[in-house]
Design a protein around this motif. Structure first.
Motif, PDB file in Angstrom:
ATOM      1  N   THR A 773       0.856  -1.196   0.000  1.00 43.68           N
ATOM      2  CA  THR A 773       0.000   0.000   0.000  1.00 43.68           C
ATOM      3  C   THR A 773       0.882   1.233   0.000  1.00 43.68           C
ATOM      4  OG1 THR A 773      -1.656  -1.221   1.300  1.00 43.68           O
ATOM      5  CG2 THR A 773      -1.872   1.183   1.187  1.00 43.68           C
ATOM      6  N   VAL A 801      -1.860  -1.317  -3.939  1.00 43.87           N
ATOM      7  CA  VAL A 801      -2.855  -0.237  -3.967  1.00 43.87           C
ATOM      8  C   VAL A 801      -2.114   1.079  -3.799  1.00 43.87           C
ATOM      9  CG1 VAL A 801      -4.833   0.785  -2.788  1.00 43.87           C
ATOM     10  CG2 VAL A 801      -4.691  -1.697  -3.053  1.00 43.87           C
ATOM     11  N   LEU A 803      -2.437   5.479  -3.729  1.00 41.94           N
ATOM     12  CA  LEU A 803      -3.227   6.707  -3.645  1.00 41.94           C
ATOM     13  C   LEU A 803      -2.266   7.884  -3.585  1.00 41.94           C
ATOM     14  CD1 LEU A 803      -5.959   8.160  -3.358  1.00 41.94           C
ATOM     15  CD2 LEU A 803      -5.753   7.906  -0.869  1.00 41.94           C
ATOM     16  N   ALA A 816      -6.065   7.359  -7.775  1.00 43.87           N
ATOM     17  CA  ALA A 816      -5.925   6.059  -7.108  1.00 43.87           C
ATOM     18  C   ALA A 816      -5.733   4.976  -8.152  1.00 43.87           C
ATOM     19  CB  ALA A 816      -7.162   5.766  -6.267  1.00 43.87           C
ATOM     20  N   LEU A 826     -10.526  -5.133  -4.083  1.00 49.59           N
ATOM     21  CA  LEU A 826     -10.318  -3.702  -3.811  1.00 49.59           C
ATOM     22  C   LEU A 826     -10.485  -2.915  -5.112  1.00 49.59           C
ATOM     23  CD1 LEU A 826      -7.087  -4.207  -1.672  1.00 49.59           C
ATOM     24  CD2 LEU A 826      -9.360  -3.664  -0.770  1.00 49.59           C
ATOM     25  N   ASP A 830     -13.912   2.933  -5.451  1.00 53.18           N
ATOM     26  CA  ASP A 830     -14.408   3.006  -4.068  1.00 53.18           C
ATOM     27  C   ASP A 830     -13.435   3.778  -3.187  1.00 53.18           C
ATOM     28  OD1 ASP A 830     -16.563   1.508  -4.875  1.00 53.18           O
ATOM     29  OD2 ASP A 830     -15.713  -0.404  -4.209  1.00 53.18           O
ATOM     30  N   LEU A 831     -12.121   3.513  -3.350  1.00 53.31           N
ATOM     31  CA  LEU A 831     -11.116   4.233  -2.568  1.00 53.31           C
ATOM     32  C   LEU A 831     -11.184   5.724  -2.879  1.00 53.31           C
ATOM     33  CD1 LEU A 831      -8.612   4.571  -0.819  1.00 53.31           C
ATOM     34  CD2 LEU A 831      -7.210   3.789  -2.751  1.00 53.31           C
ATOM     35  N   GLN A 834     -14.102   7.655  -1.180  1.00 55.20           N
ATOM     36  CA  GLN A 834     -13.862   7.902   0.248  1.00 55.20           C
ATOM     37  C   GLN A 834     -12.834   9.005   0.459  1.00 55.20           C
ATOM     38  OE1 GLN A 834     -13.106   4.391   2.616  1.00 55.20           O
ATOM     39  NE2 GLN A 834     -14.445   3.109   1.349  1.00 55.20           N
ATOM     40  N   ALA A 867      -6.078   5.345   2.685  1.00 56.18           N
ATOM     41  CA  ALA A 867      -5.661   4.187   1.896  1.00 56.18           C
ATOM     42  C   ALA A 867      -5.430   2.949   2.757  1.00 56.18           C
ATOM     43  CB  ALA A 867      -4.403   4.527   1.099  1.00 56.18           C
ATOM     44  N   PHE A 870      -8.616   1.575   4.154  1.00 58.32           N
ATOM     45  CA  PHE A 870      -9.409   0.994   3.070  1.00 58.32           C
ATOM     46  C   PHE A 870      -8.936  -0.431   2.746  1.00 58.32           C
ATOM     47  CE2 PHE A 870      -9.715   0.184  -1.521  1.00 58.32           C
ATOM     48  CZ  PHE A 870     -11.094   0.254  -1.698  1.00 58.32           C
TER      49      PHE A 870
END
Length: 875
Positions: A773, A801, A803, A816, A826, A830-831, A834, A867, A870
């Motif tokens: 992440t 992932v 961000l 993202a 994931l 959606d990330l 938020q 992040a 999430f």
């Protein structure tokens, strides 16, 4: 009898009874802000009934085209599902302006309907209603005409208030009003329904075919009914309804007028003429209203009359699609409409090509909005909480994107969702209330300025002259005098001041006498009276006084230059672009001219140049402007065109320029010779609605000032690029090319910087439940650069992932990314939703890549911290 024969028989009958045959007025009411569309035969005679206008006749008969599809009178949702509702219909009418009253109106109607010479309807099939207390009308029917009492019905106040009745008509809450008497035809007991006034009156057995309105009273704001000094008559009979009776059918859609349209619609759609009867009726009805509205100058838009037209077109398209139509079809039915009604309404023939182009363009636009609506719906469904699509979402799709609710319902069923139909209906009802409140039907007719007599216009001969004060008004009320400092309205028996009409603004200037001066700021009309609006600068002004009226001659002359140039422009447009060009609006004042006209595409620069050259050639020709006063029919026979928005009387002025280059009907003020215009210069051209373009231009001194300003700007531009007017374009070209090269170099440098940043960022990724992440702040990069950086980081991480966020121009930019192996669990969209919410914004996108942003830069770090949480929740 065919519908066309019935129309002609009606008009001929009343001509034999001393009525003047008057042509149908436009569907756009002339100078009447209270109406969205012409919806009754009496609309064009409203000023006659109000006492504001006197014509050369006191009896008239018409076949008036009407539309009821918006505002207070709206039949749109019923069309196609009932036997008699239409968006467009013809109203046959006869009118008396203080001439005959109840006895003649009743006997005329009965004779036309029942005599062997005319319609020969069986008397025993006719029923009659009267207002409950109208004993005079009741006695005429029963004692003189001979209608049996058992077929007479008295209708009282059946709508919940005094005089609120099916048989009591009113122009508004105040003003002329009076009782009605209606004639019904009994189709027979094989059809369900009861006589008027009975519980079963909504059935189809007894059909109203004629309505006589007796304007007998003037209702003031206190509710008091005052007898009118000259009672009048307004009658109406729907052509489609009486045709159904005479052709022995029970539905208007079965008459000859509709059969060809139904067949043409079926052919254009590609379905059988007996398939989907309701939808086919919608299409056949709507082609009439759309064709006539476009011919009268309405074009599809998002407001007012254009919005109503757009709704009708899209409703027709939707019903055609339900029947299986592929691609554009609606415009193909115009030819059948012209064949059916073009002889009675020549505007359909002359505007056929324009109508077809407007409809085809609107159909194609609707297809695109359907696609757009589908995308919006998909986004809303992605955010949906629960299994019910909210009413406001359904309404937004319907109202903003033209997305039918039944199509939303089809998609909902596929997703096992349901519709909040009650919520949708609440939104629809709110819209109806907004439409009603915006349509200005609450006019107090007693507040209108009413002047006995007319003002004689002397302004064609000069800009000054004397006049006697006929009336004075202050704050809408008649007064005997005005004092210094008071604003008011002055009405003279004669005046050189031109009153606003036909696109030309009203004159300004002053009225004077010993010790007084009234500054005139504007001039308008009320019936035949000219209203001088302004303020009394000094002295006292009394009714009956004689004043000297002086128009601002320089403003009048500048206005005349622009008005005459408008006529030349109109003629030049028709020569260069085609005969389909017709005026759709005009504004002429002392500063410029604005001309709206029908055309289906932008005018090319070379065409604009030819337009200017042609108009300026006519100006240099310096021919005399010829003016002739004649009757309207003679003027039309000479090829004179009527200008949009102008209201013509029995006698008209024919204005000829350039020895026949331009021939138009016009009551405005003009130059004596075309050379007086001096110079014509177009300053802008653009679209204002589908199928309507606008040209703005200047003339005379304003044109010279425009060219002088352009010359100064050119010199300044040449100075800035260190060049001259001869090489300024080469200099600008070189600068632009250098700028493009620098932009490329900048993009390359940004890419290198992002690559270097990516190497540093990749090493800062952390593991959250086994998922790499990375959340980081990268300021100074735009959204495009951030997208490229996220792509690079996804490749470096292999799985993870990401961000990224930064601040650019005080706005938060977020991107993202999720590698493909993780998108099942994931999702980047959606990330993003938020994270963007934290900085006060929105975002979304695909499962593997999403963008967003917001305005709260102070919370960017907080958004980036989303992040890790999430990923932890999603794995």
């Amino acid at each position: 009898m065919k519908s066309a024969e019935i129309r002609e028989a009606f008009l001929r009958f009343f001509e034999e009874k001393g009525h003047t045959r008057v042509a149908s007025s436009s569907l756009i009411p002339a100078n009447d802000p209270t109406l969205l569309f012409t919806n009754a035969g009496m609309n064009q005679f409203k000023d006659c009934f109000l006492g504001l206008e006197k014509r050369a006749y006191t009896r008239a008969t018409t076949s008036q085209k009407c539309v009821r599809a918006g505002g207070k009178h709206n039949d749109l949702e019923n069309v196609g599902y009932t036997a008699r509702h239409h968006t467009f219909f013809e109203m046959l009418g006869n009118f008396s302006f203080g001439d005959y009253f109840k006895r003649d109106a009743i006997t005329f109607a009965w004779e036309f309907l029942t005599s062997d010479k005319w319609l020969s309807l069986p008397k025993e099939k006719l029923w009659v209603t009267v207002y409950a207390s109208d004993d005079e009308a009741y006695d005429i029917w029963t004692k003189e005409v001979g209608v049996p009492a058992e077929r007479m019905v008295r209708i009282g106040d059946n709508k919940g208030a005094p005089y609120a009745s099916d048989n009591f008509w009113a122009m508004g809450d105040t003003g002329p009003c009076g009782p009605c008497t209606e004639i019904f035809f009994d189709h027979g007991d094989h059809i369900w329904g009861g006589p008027p006034g009975s519980p079963e009156e909504d059935g189809d057995r007894y059909i109203e075919i004629w309505n006589n309105v007796f304007m007998q009273f003037n209702r003031t704001a206190d509710g008091v009914m005052h007898p009118l000094p000259a009672p009048s008559v307004d009658t109406g009979m729907g052509l489609e309804r009486i045709s159904a009776v005479l052709q022995h059918v029970n539905s208007n859609y079965e008459i000859d007028l509709f059969q060809s349209l139904l067949n043409a619609a079926a052919q254009a759609i590609g379905c059988g003429s007996n398939e989907g009867q309701a939808s086919l009726k919608v299409v056949a009805d709507h082609i009439r209203s759309c064709g006539f509205l476009i011919a009268d100058g309405v074009t599809p838009s998002n407001e007012g009359r254009g919005y109503v037209l757009r709704r009708i077109v899209r409703r027709a398209c939707r019903h055609g699609n339900k029947l299986g139509a592929k691609g554009s079809f609606f415009h193909k039915i115009v030819a059948a409409l012209v064949a059916e009604m073009g002889d009675a309404f020549s505007e359909l023939k002359t505007q056929q090509a324009h109508i077809e182009r407007v409809l085809k363009t609107e159909e194609e636009q609707f297809a695109k909005t359907l696609e757009q609506g589908l995308r919006i719906l998909e986004q809303d469904l992605a955010d949906l909480q629960g299994s019910v699509i909210p009413g406001e979402v359904i309404f937004k799709l319907y109202d903003t994107y033209g997305f039918p609710m039944d199509l939303t319902g089809d998609i909902a069923r596929e997703r096992e969702l349901t519709l909040d139909e009650e919520g949708f209906e609440r939104e629809m009802q709110a819209q109806r209330e907004r439409a009603r409140s915006a349509s200005a039907f609450g006019l107090d007719y007693n507040s209108l300025v009413k002047v006995e007599g007319e003002t004689r216009f002397t302004g064609y001969l000069g800009t000054s002259g004397s006049g006697k004060v006929l009336a004075l008004f202050k704050e809408g009320m008649a007064v005997q005098s005005l004092s210094a400092g008071e604003e008011g309205v002055v009405v003279l028996d004669q005046t050189p001041f031109y009153a606003e009409s036909g696109g030309q603004v009203g004159d300004c200037g002053y009225l004077s006498a010993d010790g007084l001066r009234f500054d005139v700021r504007d001039t308008s009309k009320a019936g035949g009276a000219f209203l001088h609006h302004g303020i009394l600068d000094s002295g006292s002004l009394q009714v009956g006084a004689t004043v000297e009226a002086t128009v601002d001659a320089s403003v009048r002359q500048s206005t005349a230059l622009n008005h005459s140039a408008t006529h030349l422009l109109h003629a030049a447009l028709r020569q260069i672009l085609g005969e389909h060009v017709s005026q759709k609006g005009s504004l002429v004042d002392s500063q410029r001219l604005r001309f709206d006209f029908s055309h289906f595409e932008a005018i090319k620069p070379e065409q604009l140049k030819v337009l200017e050259d042609k108009v300026n050639a006519e100006i240099r020709g310096n021919t005399a402007v010829e003016i002739e006063e004649t009757d309207i029919e003679t003027a039309k026979s000479k090829g004179a065109m009527a200008l949009f928005g102008e209201k013509y009387g029995d006698q008209v002025r024919v204005l000829t320029m350039g020895g026949g280059f331009s021939v138009e009907l016009c009551g405005g003020t003009h130059v004596k010779r075309t050379g007086d215009i001096g110079l014509f210069k177009i300053i802008s051209e653009g679209g204002v609605a589908a199928g309507v373009r606008r040209i703005e231009a200047v003339t005379g001194e304003q044109a010279l000032a425009y060219l002088n300003t352009a010359e100064e700007q050119l010199k300044e531009a040449a100075s800035l690029v260190k060049g001259s007017r001869d090489n300024v374009l080469d200099k600008l070209g070189a600068i632009l090319e250098r700028n493009r090269q620098l932009e490329k170099e900048l993009e390359q440098l940004k890419a290198k910087a992002a690559s270097a940043t990516g190497n540093d960022l990749a090493s800062s990724a952390v593991e959250v439940k086994g998922v790499k992440t990375l959340a980081a702040r990268v300021d100074g990069l735009d959204g495009k650069a951030l997208l490229a950086l996220v792509d690079q980081l996804k490749n470096k991480l292999g799985s993870g992932v990401i961000l990224l966020g930064g601040v650019q121009d005080e706005k938060v930019v977020l991107v993202a990314g999720v590698t493909q192996d993780l998108t099942g669990r994931l999702k980047a969209g959606d990330l993003m939703r938020q994270a963007a919410a934290v900085v006060g914004g929105k975002g979304g996108g695909r499962p593997d890549m999403a963008q967003g942003g917001g305005s709260d830069a102070n919370r960017l770090d907080e958004a980036l911290a989303i992040a890790a949480a999430f990923v932890e929740q999603g794995v």
